[in-house]
Write an enzyme that holds these catalytic residues in place. Structure first.
Site, PDB file in Angstrom:
ATOM      1  CB  VAL A  19      44.255  -3.007  53.091  1.00  0.00           C
ATOM      2  CG1 VAL A  19      45.058  -1.868  53.687  1.00  0.00           C
ATOM      3  CG2 VAL A  19      43.214  -3.497  54.082  1.00  0.00           C
ATOM      4  CB  SER A  20      39.667  -0.207  50.818  1.00  0.00           C
ATOM      5  OG  SER A  20      38.806  -1.306  51.027  1.00  0.00           O
ATOM      6  CB  THR A  21      37.443  -1.004  55.089  1.00  0.00           C
ATOM      7  OG1 THR A  21      37.393  -2.426  54.892  1.00  0.00           O
ATOM      8  CG2 THR A  21      36.810  -0.295  53.905  1.00  0.00           C
ATOM      9  CD  GLN A  66      38.976  -4.455  52.092  1.00  0.00           C
ATOM     10  OE1 GLN A  66      39.980  -3.773  52.042  1.00  0.00           O
ATOM     11  NE2 GLN A  66      38.136  -4.577  51.090  1.00  0.00           N
ATOM     12  CB  ILE A  78      43.165   3.566  47.804  1.00  0.00           C
ATOM     13  CG1 ILE A  78      44.076   4.654  48.388  1.00  0.00           C
ATOM     14  CG2 ILE A  78      42.619   4.013  46.462  1.00  0.00           C
ATOM     15  CD1 ILE A  78      45.282   4.973  47.529  1.00  0.00           C
TER      16      ILE A  78
END
Length: 482
Positions: free
Chosen positions: A9-11, A14, A48
């Site tokens: 998961v990046s943000t 999300q 990331i």
């Protein structure tokens, strides 16, 4: 079947859309249970991007693939694993080589057939396009915001506080910024020494860490402190630009310019010469071979007492390629002041005038550049007309437009340099400055004298003309002003 479950998961967005770590984990557990598979390891990359493979947990999982720790790599969705077609090819190739299968819990892929591999690449291509398109939109938005004078970075630079998209002066930190400039302008302290001084006083950077060379150098080089904001300084340098007078000013422009001259000068000299007591180091040249002349201590004994004198020697002397004798600094200093004194009479200072005029005589080249820029503008209109009328296709128009813009960029940079050189100190101003230096010379310490010489002179060429122990033994043959 042993399963490695990969989660990313990046943000925060999300997370809100149902891609949170816990949500992915529960769905993968449920899917594995439905297939009667056993998840032996979760690999979780948090916060990331999937733009490349530089992710610690992904790398650890790929190592597990090679060690045959599991039979299947399971993801919630393909874009959790990668958004790059080339990276997908590398991953699938490694999986195939070690007989490890790939499976998405929400998408149907068959990587054992040509059609299946084509389909998964198409999906990855769309994910890559989406990532790049989003990145481009974000960059454009940030550039537009920066051009309007707004601060687009989350962290405020040392000396300022961030309030919304504006920077306000932090009174405590701005005082330290001023002190950094003041210390550097004395000539006694280099960048590293200033960092040590700040650390000794327990002063910390914005992030709370100790000061290093780069922290101090950043402050001394950044035009932000004279009110000029720069954008794309470190990344995307092709689109670099500056916006003047949009940040509250901490440092005066003349102080900033003086610091830049010293930094540029010191970058070409040996670090120790910057703070040494040799006044003419870095600018002194040998008249006999043209080599640089360096400082040297000479120690002589008279009875029980030791006397130290400062001298200059030619760099080629130690290789026996030059016969220039040592030149005493006190004799050279005397002749230097005599030379400046002679310039108080404007009639005697034709050498200075000639030197300045030669430096600033760029009018022919400036006119030539302006003509070429005008021609480029006409050609760009011509290519655009040809494209609009269908005489050029998209690719041809783009290529010609880019060629002209590249030429235009180079010419504009040269024109800016030439225009700035025309703004150099004129003849009368040089005479006034040199006269002030002569009148105040005896009140300056060695470091201040050195800075004065280095700022005004590009080179001073000298010769030991006579074998006598008097100032007249040294002559200044030539000089070049900055």
């Amino acid at each position: 079947m042993k399963v490695a479950a990969y989660i990313r998961v990046s943000t925060q967005m999300q997370v809100e859309e149902g891609y949170s770590l816990s949500a992915q984990k529960e769905k993968l557990k449920a899917f594995a249970f439905s297939q009667n598979w056993e998840i032996v390891q979760f690999y979780v990359d948090e916060g990331i991007s999937a733009k490349d493979m530089n992710r610690p947990e992904l790398q650890r999982m790929m190592k597990g693939v090679k060690e045959k720790l599991f039979d299947i790599v399971l993801v919630y969705k393909l874009d959790r694993l990668t958004r790059s077609v080339s990276d997908l090819d590398k991953i699938l190739k490694t999986l195939n080589e070690h007989d490890v299968k790939f499976k998405s819990a929400t998408e149907l892929y068959e990587t054992t057939t040509a059609t299946g591999r084509l389909f998964i690449r198409l999906v990855a291509s769309m994910a890559q396009w989406e990532r790049e398109n989003l990145g481009e939109r974000v960059r454009m938005g940030m550039e537009e915001k920066a051009r309007s004078g707004k601060w687009v970075i989350n962290i405020s630079p040392f000396g300022y506080d961030k309030e919304g998209d504006k920077l306000l002066i932090n009174e405590v930190e701005s005082a330290i910024v001023k002190e950094i400039y003041d210390l550097y302008l004395t000539g006694k302290y280099g960048v590293g020494k200033i960092a040590s001084i700040l650390n000794d006083r327990k002063i910390r950077t914005t992030s709370g860490s100790e000061w290093g060379y780069n922290n101090v150098h950043y402050i001394l080089k950044n035009p932000l402190y004279i009110g000029t904001m720069r954008h794309n300084y470190r990344v995307n340098k092709d689109n670099y630009f500056e916006i003047e007078n949009v940040i509250p000013q901490i440092i005066k422009e003349e102080e900033f310019d003086q610091v830049q001259k010293i930094l540029d000068k010191r970058s070409t000299n040996h670090p120790r010469s910057a703070t040494s007591p040799f006044i003419f180091s870095g600018v002194l040249r040998c008249s006999r071979c043209g080599s640089h002349m360096a400082g040297k201590y000479n120690i002589t004994k008279r009875g029980d007492k030791k006397y130290t004198s400062l001298n200059y020697y030619c760099g080629n002397q130690k290789f026996k390629r030059c016969d220039q004798p040592l030149i005493a600094q006190n004799y050279l200093e005397h002749q230097f002041l005599q030379m400046i004194r002679s310039w108080d009479d404007i009639q005697k200072s034709s050498e200075v005038a000639t030197s300045i005029e030669n430096d600033n005589d760029n009018s022919d080249r400036i006119n030539s550049i302006k003509k070429e820029l005008s021609a480029i503008g006409k050609r760009k209109i011509k290519w655009q007309y040809g494209w609009a009328e269908g005489m050029l296709n998209d690719i041809e128009f783009k290529q010609r437009k880019e060629e002209e813009e590249e030429k235009e960029k180079v010419l504009l940079a040269e024109l800016e340099t030439l225009d700035k050189s025309k703004e150099n100190i004129n003849h009368d101003e040089y005479i006034d400055i040199l006269s002030d230096i002569r009148l105040n010379w005896n009140h300056l310490d060695a470091y201040q004298k050195k800075i004065s010489v280095q700022i005004l002179f590009k080179s001073i060429t000298v010769n030991k003309a006579k074998k006598i122990t008097k100032p007249e033994s040294v002559e200044i043959v030539n000089f070049e002003l900055n």
